[in-house]
Design a protein around this motif. Structure first.
Motif, PDB file in Angstrom:
ATOM      1  N   MET A  52      -2.436 -45.164  22.250  1.00 30.82           N
ATOM      2  CA  MET A  52      -2.784 -45.900  21.058  1.00 30.82           C
ATOM      3  C   MET A  52      -2.957 -47.374  21.403  1.00 30.82           C
ATOM      4  N   LEU A  53      -4.039 -47.951  20.967  1.00 31.42           N
ATOM      5  CA  LEU A  53      -4.332 -49.362  21.199  1.00 31.42           C
ATOM      6  C   LEU A  53      -3.576 -50.203  20.178  1.00 31.42           C
ATOM      7  N   TYR A  54      -2.721 -51.150  20.676  1.00 30.35           N
ATOM      8  CA  TYR A  54      -1.930 -51.993  19.795  1.00 30.35           C
ATOM      9  C   TYR A  54      -2.583 -53.340  19.522  1.00 30.35           C
ATOM     10  N   ALA A  55      -3.238 -53.919  20.529  1.00 32.73           N
ATOM     11  CA  ALA A  55      -3.839 -55.242  20.346  1.00 32.73           C
ATOM     12  C   ALA A  55      -4.932 -55.464  21.381  1.00 32.73           C
ATOM     13  N   THR A  56      -5.860 -56.338  21.029  1.00 25.49           N
ATOM     14  CA  THR A  56      -6.951 -56.724  21.922  1.00 25.49           C
ATOM     15  C   THR A  56      -7.070 -58.243  21.894  1.00 25.49           C
ATOM     16  N   GLN A  57      -7.284 -58.831  23.074  1.00 24.10           N
ATOM     17  CA  GLN A  57      -7.450 -60.282  23.177  1.00 24.10           C
ATOM     18  C   GLN A  57      -8.678 -60.588  24.029  1.00 24.10           C
ATOM     19  N   PRO A  58      -9.674 -61.279  23.465  1.00 21.10           N
ATOM     20  CA  PRO A  58     -10.826 -61.663  24.288  1.00 21.10           C
ATOM     21  C   PRO A  58     -10.474 -62.801  25.250  1.00 21.10           C
ATOM     22  N   TYR A  59     -11.111 -62.798  26.406  1.00 24.07           N
ATOM     23  CA  TYR A  59     -10.984 -63.897  27.361  1.00 24.07           C
ATOM     24  C   TYR A  59     -12.323 -64.114  28.041  1.00 24.07           C
ATOM     25  N   ILE A  60     -12.463 -65.257  28.690  1.00 24.62           N
ATOM     26  CA  ILE A  60     -13.730 -65.669  29.276  1.00 24.62           C
ATOM     27  C   ILE A  60     -13.632 -65.658  30.806  1.00 24.62           C
ATOM     28  N   ILE A  61     -14.633 -65.068  31.449  1.00 30.89           N
ATOM     29  CA  ILE A  61     -14.775 -65.147  32.907  1.00 30.89           C
ATOM     30  C   ILE A  61     -15.971 -66.052  33.186  1.00 30.89           C
TER      31      ILE A  61
ATOM     32  N   SER B  17      -9.447 -68.122  21.609  1.00 27.15           N
ATOM     33  CA  SER B  17      -8.736 -67.860  20.357  1.00 27.15           C
ATOM     34  C   SER B  17      -7.265 -67.640  20.670  1.00 27.15           C
ATOM     35  N   SER B  18      -6.439 -67.883  19.694  1.00 28.85           N
ATOM     36  CA  SER B  18      -4.996 -67.781  19.893  1.00 28.85           C
ATOM     37  C   SER B  18      -4.574 -66.355  20.256  1.00 28.85           C
ATOM     38  N   PRO B  19      -3.772 -66.199  21.312  1.00 29.53           N
ATOM     39  CA  PRO B  19      -3.281 -64.867  21.682  1.00 29.53           C
ATOM     40  C   PRO B  19      -1.921 -64.531  21.066  1.00 29.53           C
ATOM     41  N   HIS B  20      -1.493 -65.288  20.064  1.00 27.91           N
ATOM     42  CA  HIS B  20      -0.150 -65.085  19.520  1.00 27.91           C
ATOM     43  C   HIS B  20       0.044 -63.690  18.923  1.00 27.91           C
ATOM     44  N   ASP B  21      -0.964 -63.120  18.291  1.00 24.97           N
ATOM     45  CA  ASP B  21      -0.837 -61.750  17.760  1.00 24.97           C
ATOM     46  C   ASP B  21      -0.676 -60.744  18.898  1.00 24.97           C
ATOM     47  N   PHE B  22      -1.401 -60.969  20.002  1.00 20.26           N
ATOM     48  CA  PHE B  22      -1.303 -60.102  21.173  1.00 20.26           C
ATOM     49  C   PHE B  22       0.104 -60.186  21.768  1.00 20.26           C
TER      50      PHE B  22
ATOM     51  N   MET C  66       4.587 -62.769  28.603  1.00 22.12           N
ATOM     52  CA  MET C  66       3.266 -63.322  28.307  1.00 22.12           C
ATOM     53  C   MET C  66       3.485 -64.693  27.699  1.00 22.12           C
ATOM     54  N   SER C  67       2.613 -65.643  28.041  1.00 25.09           N
ATOM     55  CA  SER C  67       2.727 -66.981  27.475  1.00 25.09           C
ATOM     56  C   SER C  67       1.344 -67.578  27.281  1.00 25.09           C
ATOM     57  N   PHE C  68       1.313 -68.713  26.594  1.00 25.82           N
ATOM     58  CA  PHE C  68       0.052 -69.348  26.243  1.00 25.82           C
ATOM     59  C   PHE C  68       0.212 -70.857  26.295  1.00 25.82           C
ATOM     60  N   ARG C  69      -0.804 -71.532  26.830  1.00 26.66           N
ATOM     61  CA  ARG C  69      -0.835 -72.990  26.851  1.00 26.66           C
ATOM     62  C   ARG C  69      -2.210 -73.447  26.389  1.00 26.66           C
ATOM     63  N   LEU C  70      -2.227 -74.251  25.343  1.00 26.11           N
ATOM     64  CA  LEU C  70      -3.465 -74.795  24.803  1.00 26.11           C
ATOM     65  C   LEU C  70      -3.916 -75.958  25.678  1.00 26.11           C
TER      66      LEU C  70
ATOM     67  N   ASN D 134     -10.680 -76.141  22.078  1.00 20.86           N
ATOM     68  CA  ASN D 134     -11.510 -74.946  22.249  1.00 20.86           C
ATOM     69  C   ASN D 134     -10.988 -73.929  23.252  1.00 20.86           C
ATOM     70  N   TYR D 135     -10.138 -74.357  24.200  1.00 20.29           N
ATOM     71  CA  TYR D 135      -9.718 -73.475  25.283  1.00 20.29           C
ATOM     72  C   TYR D 135      -8.217 -73.518  25.490  1.00 20.29           C
ATOM     73  N   GLY D 136      -7.708 -72.418  26.020  1.00 20.98           N
ATOM     74  CA  GLY D 136      -6.318 -72.339  26.422  1.00 20.98           C
ATOM     75  C   GLY D 136      -6.191 -71.334  27.548  1.00 20.98           C
ATOM     76  N   PHE D 137      -5.011 -71.307  28.166  1.00 23.48           N
ATOM     77  CA  PHE D 137      -4.717 -70.323  29.199  1.00 23.48           C
ATOM     78  C   PHE D 137      -3.697 -69.331  28.660  1.00 23.48           C
ATOM     79  N   PHE D 138      -4.023 -68.063  28.783  1.00 20.86           N
ATOM     80  CA  PHE D 138      -3.099 -66.977  28.494  1.00 20.86           C
ATOM     81  C   PHE D 138      -2.557 -66.517  29.838  1.00 20.86           C
ATOM     82  N   TYR D 139      -1.235 -66.473  29.978  1.00 24.59           N
ATOM     83  CA  TYR D 139      -0.607 -66.091  31.241  1.00 24.59           C
ATOM     84  C   TYR D 139       0.072 -64.730  31.090  1.00 24.59           C
ATOM     85  N   LEU D 140      -0.247 -63.844  32.007  1.00 27.62           N
ATOM     86  CA  LEU D 140       0.361 -62.525  32.068  1.00 27.62           C
ATOM     87  C   LEU D 140       1.293 -62.525  33.276  1.00 27.62           C
ATOM     88  N   HIS D 141       2.604 -62.523  33.025  1.00 28.04           N
ATOM     89  CA  HIS D 141       3.620 -62.577  34.077  1.00 28.04           C
ATOM     90  C   HIS D 141       3.974 -61.145  34.470  1.00 28.04           C
TER      91      HIS D 141
END
Length: 91
Positions: free
Chosen positions: A1-10, A78-83, A51-55, A59-66
């Motif tokens: 089951m998919l709980y959340a989705t977060q877009p990111y840019i490459i 976009s804010s990853p706080h829901d994720f 998981m953490s986030f730094r704005l 327009n941009y921020g870094f989402f960190y997956l530890h």
């Protein structure tokens, strides 16, 4: 089951005919009960420590997956706080 989705840019840069071309592709992080999937990696949920986030700007921020394999950074627009909140409920 998919709980959340977060877009990111490459962002990729290439030289064509002596000019630098910059392109951006939107990909997605997918959070399931037992794993996190990105465009190029799959992590079992037991491999994820946090998981953490730094704005960086308006327009941009870094989402960190530890993870046990290291820290992976993803550029988000976009804010990853829901994720992150969905992850904390699972963990």
């Amino acid at each position: 089951m998919l709980y959340a989705t977060q877009p990111y840019i490459i962002t990729s840069r290439q030289i064509e005919r002596g000019q630098q071309k910059i392109s951006q592709t939107e990909e997605y992080l997918h959070l399931y009960q037992d794993k996190v999937i990105t465009a190029s990696h799959e992590f079992q949920i037991i491999e994820v420590h946090d998981m953490s986030f730094r704005l960086l700007s308006a327009n941009y921020g870094f989402f960190y997956l530890h993870t046990i394999r290291g820290v992976f950074a993803y550029v988000v627009t976009s804010s990853p706080h829901d994720f992150i909140d969905a992850y904390k409920k699972i963990k």
